[in-house]
Design a protein around this motif. Structure first.
Motif, short mmCIF file in Angstrom:
data_model
loop_
_atom_site.label_atom_id
_atom_site.label_comp_id
_atom_site.label_asym_id
_atom_site.label_seq_id
_atom_site.Cartn_x
_atom_site.Cartn_y
_atom_site.Cartn_z
N TRP A 2 -6.02 -7.25 -0.24
CA TRP A 2 -5.57 -5.76 -0.12
C TRP A 2 -4.36 -5.54 -0.33
O TRP A 2 -3.43 -6.25 -0.04
N ASN A 3 -4.02 -4.36 -0.75
CA ASN A 3 -2.91 -3.78 -1.09
C ASN A 3 -2.31 -3.46 0.28
O ASN A 3 -2.85 -2.43 0.87
N GLN A 4 -1.02 -3.86 0.35
CA GLN A 4 -0.36 -3.43 1.90
C GLN A 4 0.60 -2.11 1.53
O GLN A 4 1.69 -1.77 2.23
N GLU A 5 0.23 -1.11 0.60
CA GLU A 5 0.72 0.04 0.55
C GLU A 5 0.67 1.16 1.77
O GLU A 5 -0.29 1.25 2.37
N SER A 6 1.95 1.86 1.89
CA SER A 6 1.86 2.63 2.96
C SER A 6 1.34 4.12 2.27
O SER A 6 1.52 4.59 1.35
N VAL A 7 0.37 4.75 3.34
CA VAL A 7 0.04 6.19 2.94
C VAL A 7 0.12 6.91 4.14
O VAL A 7 0.36 6.47 5.06
N ALA A 8 -0.10 8.22 3.84
CA ALA A 8 -0.29 8.97 5.03
C ALA A 8 -1.39 10.15 5.02
O ALA A 8 -1.55 10.44 3.93
#
Length: 66
Positions: A2-8
Protein backbone atom coordinates in the motif's frame (compact mmCIF):
# COMPACT_ATOMS: atom_id res chain seq x y z
CA UNK A 1 2.14 -2.99 -0.95
CA UNK A 2 0.00 0.00 0.00
CA UNK A 3 1.10 3.52 -0.79
CA UNK A 4 1.20 5.65 2.38
CA UNK A 5 0.27 8.86 0.55
CA UNK A 6 -1.82 11.42 2.43
CA UNK A 7 -5.11 12.44 0.85
CA UNK A 8 -8.01 14.65 1.88
CA UNK A 9 -11.74 14.40 1.29
CA UNK A 10 -13.48 17.67 0.45
CA UNK A 11 -17.25 17.80 0.99
CA UNK A 12 -19.71 20.62 0.34
CA UNK A 13 -21.61 20.62 3.64
CA UNK A 14 -23.72 23.76 3.18
CA UNK A 15 -24.56 26.13 0.33
CA UNK A 16 -25.64 29.74 0.61
CA UNK A 17 -26.23 31.91 -2.44
CA UNK A 18 -25.17 31.11 -5.98
CA UNK A 19 -23.03 27.99 -6.40
CA UNK A 20 -22.57 25.70 -9.41
CA UNK A 21 -21.93 22.60 -7.31
CA UNK A 22 -24.40 20.58 -5.29
CA UNK A 23 -24.76 20.01 -1.60
CA UNK A 24 -22.79 16.91 -0.54
CA UNK A 25 -20.49 17.10 -3.62
CA UNK A 26 -17.15 15.40 -2.93
CA UNK A 27 -13.60 15.33 -4.26
CA UNK A 28 -10.35 13.67 -3.15
CA UNK A 29 -7.09 15.62 -3.28
CA UNK A 30 -3.46 14.74 -2.48
CA UNK A 31 -0.44 17.05 -2.16
CA UNK A 32 0.01 17.22 -5.93
CA UNK A 33 -3.31 16.88 -7.72
CA UNK A 34 -7.07 16.40 -7.66
CA UNK A 35 -7.51 12.62 -7.66
CA UNK A 36 -11.25 12.13 -8.04
CA UNK A 37 -14.56 13.95 -8.05
CA UNK A 38 -15.55 17.58 -8.26
CA UNK A 39 -17.34 20.12 -6.10
CA UNK A 40 -18.54 22.13 -9.08
CA UNK A 41 -15.43 23.59 -10.66
CA UNK A 42 -14.55 27.25 -10.93
CA UNK A 43 -12.86 29.51 -8.41
CA UNK A 44 -14.32 27.78 -5.34
CA UNK A 45 -12.96 24.39 -6.41
CA UNK A 46 -9.54 25.91 -7.22
CA UNK A 47 -9.41 27.61 -3.79
CA UNK A 48 -10.54 24.42 -2.06
CA UNK A 49 -7.82 22.38 -3.81
CA UNK A 50 -5.17 24.96 -2.85
CA UNK A 51 -6.28 25.01 0.81
CA UNK A 52 -6.57 21.21 0.90
CA UNK A 53 -3.01 20.74 -0.36
CA UNK A 54 -1.82 23.17 2.33
CA UNK A 55 -3.75 21.26 5.02
CA UNK A 56 -2.16 17.98 3.92
CA UNK A 57 1.36 19.45 4.08
CA UNK A 58 0.61 20.98 7.52
CA UNK A 59 -1.13 17.75 8.66
CA UNK A 60 -4.11 19.74 9.91
CA UNK A 61 -7.87 19.46 9.58
CA UNK A 62 -9.55 22.52 8.15
CA UNK A 63 -13.10 23.73 7.77
CA UNK A 64 -13.37 26.38 5.09
CA UNK A 65 -16.13 28.88 4.47
CA UNK A 66 -16.49 30.77 1.18
Amino acid sequence: MWNQESVALVIIADVSGSFLGKLDSKMIVNEDVLLAGTIGGGIIEAKAIEETKRAIVEDKRKFLFY
